[in-house]
Design a protein around this motif. Structure first.
Motif, PDB file in Angstrom:
ATOM      1  N   ASN A   1     -15.365  14.243  -0.910  1.00 56.27           N
ATOM      2  CA  ASN A   1     -14.954  14.192   0.488  1.00 56.27           C
ATOM      3  C   ASN A   1     -14.544  12.780   0.869  1.00 56.27           C
ATOM      4  O   ASN A   1     -13.543  12.582   1.595  1.00 56.27           O
ATOM      5  N   LEU A   2     -15.307  11.818   0.399  1.00 63.83           N
ATOM      6  CA  LEU A   2     -14.953  10.426   0.697  1.00 63.83           C
ATOM      7  C   LEU A   2     -13.622  10.039   0.080  1.00 63.83           C
ATOM      8  O   LEU A   2     -12.836   9.301   0.656  1.00 63.83           O
ATOM      9  N   SER A   3     -13.415  10.537  -1.131  1.00 61.53           N
ATOM     10  CA  SER A   3     -12.130  10.244  -1.797  1.00 61.53           C
ATOM     11  C   SER A   3     -10.973  10.841  -1.015  1.00 61.53           C
ATOM     12  O   SER A   3      -9.930  10.219  -0.846  1.00 61.53           O
ATOM     13  N   THR A   4     -11.181  12.051  -0.512  1.00 59.47           N
ATOM     14  CA  THR A   4     -10.097  12.710   0.270  1.00 59.47           C
ATOM     15  C   THR A   4      -9.830  11.919   1.536  1.00 59.47           C
ATOM     16  O   THR A   4      -8.676  11.753   1.959  1.00 59.47           O
ATOM     17  N   LEU A   5     -10.955  11.431   2.183  1.00 54.92           N
ATOM     18  CA  LEU A   5     -10.780  10.611   3.380  1.00 54.92           C
ATOM     19  C   LEU A   5      -9.943   9.368   3.065  1.00 54.92           C
ATOM     20  O   LEU A   5      -9.059   9.000   3.834  1.00 54.92           O
ATOM     21  N   GLN A   6     -10.238   8.764   1.951  1.00 58.45           N
ATOM     22  CA  GLN A   6      -9.524   7.535   1.589  1.00 58.45           C
ATOM     23  C   GLN A   6      -8.038   7.813   1.373  1.00 58.45           C
ATOM     24  O   GLN A   6      -7.173   7.089   1.829  1.00 58.45           O
ATOM     25  N   THR A   7      -7.767   8.937   0.655  1.00 60.99           N
ATOM     26  CA  THR A   7      -6.370   9.284   0.361  1.00 60.99           C
ATOM     27  C   THR A   7      -5.611   9.604   1.641  1.00 60.99           C
ATOM     28  O   THR A   7      -4.481   9.162   1.854  1.00 60.99           O
ATOM     29  N   ASN A   8      -6.214  10.393   2.510  1.00 60.44           N
ATOM     30  CA  ASN A   8      -5.543  10.774   3.755  1.00 60.44           C
ATOM     31  C   ASN A   8      -5.309   9.561   4.643  1.00 60.44           C
ATOM     32  O   ASN A   8      -4.285   9.485   5.355  1.00 60.44           O
ATOM     33  N   GLN A   9      -6.308   8.649   4.655  1.00 63.28           N
ATOM     34  CA  GLN A   9      -6.123   7.440   5.453  1.00 63.28           C
ATOM     35  C   GLN A   9      -4.882   6.662   5.003  1.00 63.28           C
ATOM     36  O   GLN A   9      -4.056   6.221   5.816  1.00 63.28           O
ATOM     37  N   GLU A  10      -4.765   6.483   3.696  1.00 69.48           N
ATOM     38  CA  GLU A  10      -3.601   5.741   3.189  1.00 69.48           C
ATOM     39  C   GLU A  10      -2.289   6.501   3.483  1.00 69.48           C
ATOM     40  O   GLU A  10      -1.280   5.908   3.827  1.00 69.48           O
ATOM     41  N   GLU A  11      -2.347   7.856   3.359  1.00 70.49           N
ATOM     42  CA  GLU A  11      -1.146   8.654   3.595  1.00 70.49           C
ATOM     43  C   GLU A  11      -0.724   8.535   5.050  1.00 70.49           C
ATOM     44  O   GLU A  11       0.455   8.404   5.362  1.00 70.49           O
ATOM     45  N   VAL A  12      -1.746   8.562   5.956  1.00 73.79           N
ATOM     46  CA  VAL A  12      -1.415   8.458   7.390  1.00 73.79           C
ATOM     47  C   VAL A  12      -0.802   7.092   7.685  1.00 73.79           C
ATOM     48  O   VAL A  12       0.200   6.986   8.406  1.00 73.79           O
ATOM     49  N   ARG A  13      -1.414   6.069   7.148  1.00 76.06           N
ATOM     50  CA  ARG A  13      -0.865   4.731   7.395  1.00 76.06           C
ATOM     51  C   ARG A  13       0.563   4.612   6.847  1.00 76.06           C
ATOM     52  O   ARG A  13       1.423   3.997   7.453  1.00 76.06           O
ATOM     53  N   ARG A  14       0.763   5.213   5.651  1.00 73.29           N
ATOM     54  CA  ARG A  14       2.132   5.148   5.060  1.00 73.29           C
ATOM     55  C   ARG A  14       3.135   5.901   5.923  1.00 73.29           C
ATOM     56  O   ARG A  14       4.246   5.428   6.166  1.00 73.29           O
ATOM     57  N   GLU A  15       2.725   7.082   6.442  1.00 77.12           N
ATOM     58  CA  GLU A  15       3.620   7.889   7.256  1.00 77.12           C
ATOM     59  C   GLU A  15       3.960   7.151   8.551  1.00 77.12           C
ATOM     60  O   GLU A  15       5.103   7.173   8.997  1.00 77.12           O
TER      61      GLU A  15
END
Length: 934
Positions: free
Chosen positions: A79-93
């Motif tokens: 779950n933490l890994s998914t949070l990290q990935t989504n955070q980076e994806e949101v920032r990139r978007e």
């Protein structure tokens, strides 16, 4: 502006507006495309990005809630890994979305979203850090709860951003619809304007063209076809195609006007000639209705003067002879019964006498003073033109006509006067003759009456005189009748003379065409016949001995058939020359013994072949020399012998040669006189001739009957030619025959040392055409050797030593064969190859000259005459003018052996002349002699 230019202008305007319309459509379509792309690609992309950011945010929020509410022993690494990935994806978007925004309000809204998300991201980091530090769920929940307001703000900002982009998308769509509507309106307007311009241009072209065509139509419609002397003209100021049509019409109108003027002049001239012919005929008819010169003169002058448009006229008749003639006035027209002018004129007295002396017409347009006035009911007037014309017959003036007119005499009047005066002299002479006879008759009657009154004793004499008077009257009538007959016969003779002259011209032209046809026919037949005879003769000899006997026999049959065809051509040409009297007869010495030996040599092999007896019987008194045309004599006897052998199946053929006696001459009805006559009789035991066919066998193309022709062949020309030749030699041919028993043909000819009497007055005739002479090769070769060596010893040499000396002289020699017929070239090549000669060929005289320029040594040339590009005559003449090869022997070969060909060939420089079809032995013999001489 030209019609063509107008068309191009109209087309250019139409194309311009079409291009303009297309450009507007393309520009507006590009605008619509840009708006749609912005809607579809840009705005939709931004909305999509906003939706993705919100979706990622919801996913992180769910993962974060799951982590906050976890069990203590539950593994949350994933779950933490998914949070990290989504955070980076949101920032990139968010970063990517910021790079494509182009509006300030959207950029500001995105900045707020970025700030809210950064705060939310800090919260996530803090919660994760607390979880990693072992914090309780309640502690973590407190941190999450503290950011709920920020979370709500972030979601609201994202929704607001999405709604803003959707609003912009709706605005762009509305703008695209507006652009589309504007495009439709502009397109309709542009199309309307284009149609208006195109229609206007087309109407302008049509109106201008129709206007010019209406002008042309109006000009053509205004033509007065009843009067073509003046035609309307079209306007040519405008330089276009219709202007060119107008120019052409104006030119045509000028031509029609000129033609109309010429036609009018021609019609007037024909009318004048018809008027002259009609009126001259009417005046000539007066001659036959008058018996006295006074009545003739009165009617002539009263008829001719009005026709000449003259107002005064006088008729002067000659009285006396020679220089003492006097011309007395015998008739006048419109002189009022007064003695106007002179009553009589001597020669050279006044213009009347001068006219008679000069025998020429005098025409005065400047009338002198003192001339007779022309009287009318209103007064008198002086004439303006006077004509004085003589009446001449047999170069003597027998009358003079004088007329005066108020106007000048026209050319038509002068032609009429000339026409009637041509026959007036004859009429005057005839009437004077009749008057003289009547005068003599009257004098005779007066004398008779006087004698009757003086003495009754002379009654008998008076009666006799009356009888004589009656006879004189009858004689007078006979003379008149004879005079009329003479005039009619003179007219008929003149007509017959004209017809004969015309027929003579036609016959001369027909003879010319026939001669040309026979010459061309001879050439066309002899050219292929030459190669047939040469090749068949070579095949029959079979020097290489590679043919079977049957093949040799075939070759001999071909050669024999070719010789028969050649004989037929010669017979037809000879008969044609005889018909048009164009056959030359050359009288000279004939050695009788040589003539007999030749007959024996020529026909002995035929007798052996047919198993017939052949005998020549000679009289005791035969002369050594006989004077006639040897060639024609030999041809006559050869024809008779050929017929005898052809129609005799068994028995014998006999030739009797003796001097003719008087009885023979009477029977033959010979046409000339001579001291010495020769009789040659040819007898056979053949099929004979029926009595009713004896009159037909000497006609051309006739034989005894149809069965004879089918069985024995032939053309029926031999006897016809023999008869004509015997006549040319001054003799005759007779026949005695009995059917199924045989025939005897008898030739009687005179010995004429000086030739036929009439031959001296006849011009040189045709040259001998392809003479069918069958003299021996030895005689021909001796003649050539004698000509080459110039001595009589060579002529006496025998055939065998000459052949031994000359048989190999052609080996290795170079010959040029010049002929445009490849068949002849092929035949000659094969024949000359057997002599081991070097052969060069040319198709015309020009190629022969090229070969001579390129070849150093040439020993002899065989030159055809009729060739394309350069014929044989010109080629021979050119060769004789060359520095090199000018002395090379040239033998002329031709199939068109007509009048003067031999002399013409020798004249231009040919060494010898041989006619086609060639005899190979004769040709090789001539070549050996000339190569030896050269």
């Amino acid at each position: 502006m030209s019609f063509r230019k107008k068309q191009f202008v109209g087309l250019g305007i139409t194309v311009f507006f079409l291009v303009f319309l297309l450009s507007v459509i393309i520009i507006m379509a590009n605008s619509m495309k840009t708006n749609m792309l912005e809607i579809v690609e840009d705005r939709y992309y931004k909305v999509s990005k906003a939706m993705e950011i919100r979706q990622l945010f919801y996913q992180n929020d769910r993962q974060l809630l799951y982590v906050i509410n976890r069990d203590e022993n539950e593994n949350i690494e994933e779950n933490l890994s998914t949070l990290q990935t989504n955070q980076e994806e949101v920032r990139r978007e968010i970063t990517e979305l910021g790079t494509i925004l182009d509006r300030n309000d959207t950029k500001m809204l995105l900045a707020e979203i970025q700030a809210s998300y950064d705060s939310y991201w800090e919260m996530e980091r803090n919660i994760v850090a607390q979880i990693n530090a072992g914090a309780q769920n309640s502690e973590v929940q407190a941190i999450y709860s503290a950011q709920l307001e920020n979370r709500q703000t972030l979601l609201e900002n994202i929704s607001e951003f999405k709604e803003l982009q959707e609003g912009i998308m709706e605005d762009n769509l509305a703008e695209a619809n507006s652009t589309y509507e504007m495009l439709i309106g502009s397109l309709l307007l542009t199309v309307l304007v284009s149609l208006i311009v195109i229609v206007s241009t087309t109407l302008w072209v049509i109106r201008s063209t129709n206007k010019r065509l209406d002008e042309v139509k109006s000009g053509i419609t205004n033509i007065d076809y009843e009067d073509l002397s003046t035609l309307p003209r079209l306007d040519t100021t405008i330089k276009d195609e219709i202007g060119e049509i107008a120019n052409a019409f104006n030119t045509m109108a000028s031509s029609i006007e000129d033609y109309h003027v010429k036609e009018k002049k021609y019609t007037e001239e024909i009318s004048r000639q018809n008027w002259v012919q009609t009126n001259s005929g009417d005046i000539i008819n007066l001659y036959h209705r008058n018996v006295s010169i006074d009545s003739l003169a009165e009617k002539f002058i009263s008829t001719l003067t009005p026709l000449m448009d003259a107002k005064l006229g006088a008729f002067y008749l000659s009285d006396g002879e020679g220089k003492h003639s006097t011309f007395n006035k015998v008739a006048t027209y419109a002189d009022g019964g007064e003695n106007v002018g002179g009553e009589a004129f001597k020669l050279r007295e006044g213009l009347v006498g001068q006219c008679a002396w000069d025998k020429k017409t005098i025409l005065l347009d400047d009338v002198p003073e003192g001339y007779s006035l022309i009287s009318t009911g209103l007064g008198n007037t002086k004439p303006k033109s006077i004509i004085i014309a003589p009446v001449i017959i047999k170069d003597e003036v027998i009358a003079v006509i004088e007329m005066a007119s108020l106007t000048a005499f026209s050319e038509t009047h002068l032609n009429l006067l000339k026409k009637v005066l041509e026959t007036l002299g004859i009429a005057i002479t005839n009437i004077l003759g009749r008057m003289e006879v009547e005068r003599l008759l009257l004098e005779s009657q007066a004398q008779t009456e006087e004698l009757q009154s003086q003495s009754e004793e002379l009654q008998a004499q008076s009666e006799e005189l009356q009888t004589q008077a009656e006879e004189l009257r009858m004689i007078n009538e006979q003379l008149e009748e004879r005079s009329r007959d003479a005039e009619q016969k003179s007219t008929d003779l003149q007509k017959a003379k004209t017809e004969l002259e015309e027929k003579a011209k036609q016959l001369q032209l027909s003879s010319k065409y026939k001669s040309e046809f026979l010459a061309n026919m001879s050439h066309e037949l002899r050219t292929p016949l030459n190669s047939i005879l040469l090749l068949s003769e070579m095949l029959a000899e079979d020097i290489d001995e590679n043919l079977t006997e049957e093949q040799k026999e075939f070759s001999r049959v071909i050669n024999s058939s070719g010789q028969d065809l050649l004989n037929l051509i010669n017979d037809i040409l000879d008969l044609s020359k005889v018909e048009v009297k164009k056959l030359e007869v050359m009288f000279g010495e004939v050695n009788v013994m040589e003539f007999v030996n030749r007959l024996e040599l020529q026909f002995t092999h035929i007798a052996k072949h047919k198993k017939l007896d052949y005998e020549i019987i000679q009289g005791d008194n035969l002369p050594e020399v006989f004077y006639t045309d040897e060639q024609r004599l030999q041809q006559i006897v050869k024809n008779l012998l050929s017929n005898a052998f052809k129609f005799t199946e068994k028995g014998k053929v006999t030739v009797e040669i003796d001097m003719a006696n008087r009885r023979d001459l009477l029977r033959a009805k010979v046409p000339v006189e001579a001291e010495t006559w020769l009789k040659i009789s040819v007898s056979d035991t053949g099929i004979g001739i029926s009595e009713d066919k004896l009159g037909l066998i000497f006609e051309a193309f006739h034989q005894g009957d149809g069965a004879t022709m089918r069985k024995y062949g032939g053309t029926g020309l031999g006897l016809s030619i023999s008869k004509e030749f015997s006549t040319l030699l001054g003799g005759a041919v007779q026949v005695e025959s009995e059917e199924d028993k045989g025939s005897t043909f008898t030739l009687v000819i005179p010995s004429l040392p000086n030739g036929m009497p009439q031959m001296k007055e006849v011009e040189a005739a045709w040259q001998e055409v392809a003479a069918g002479s069958d003299t021996e090769l030895l005689e021909e070769e001796n003649r050539l050797l004698n000509m080459a060596a110039g001595t009589e010893e060579v002529k006496a040499q025998s055939y065998t030593p000459i052949e031994e000396d000359l048989s190999n002289i052609l080996k290795g020699k170079t010959v040029i064969v010049v002929d445009d017929d490849h068949r002849n070239v092929y035949a000659l090549n094969n024949a000359l190859n057997k002599e081991d000669m070097n052969i060069l060929t040319a198709e015309n005289g020009l190629q022969c000259l090229d070969i001579l320029h390129e070849t150093e040594n040439v020993d002899i040339i065989l030159m055809d005459i009729m060739m394309p590009v350069m014929d044989g005559y010109k080629a021979i003449k050119t060769i004789r003018n060359l520095e090199k090869h000018k002395d090379v022997p040239i033998i002329a070969l031709t199939a068109k052996a007509m009048k003067g060909d031999r002399e013409k060939c020798l004249e231009v420089g040919a060494s010898d002349y041989i006619s086609k079809p060639l005899k190979l032995d004769q040709l090789l013999s001539a070549m050996r002699v000339w190569v030896a001489k050269n």
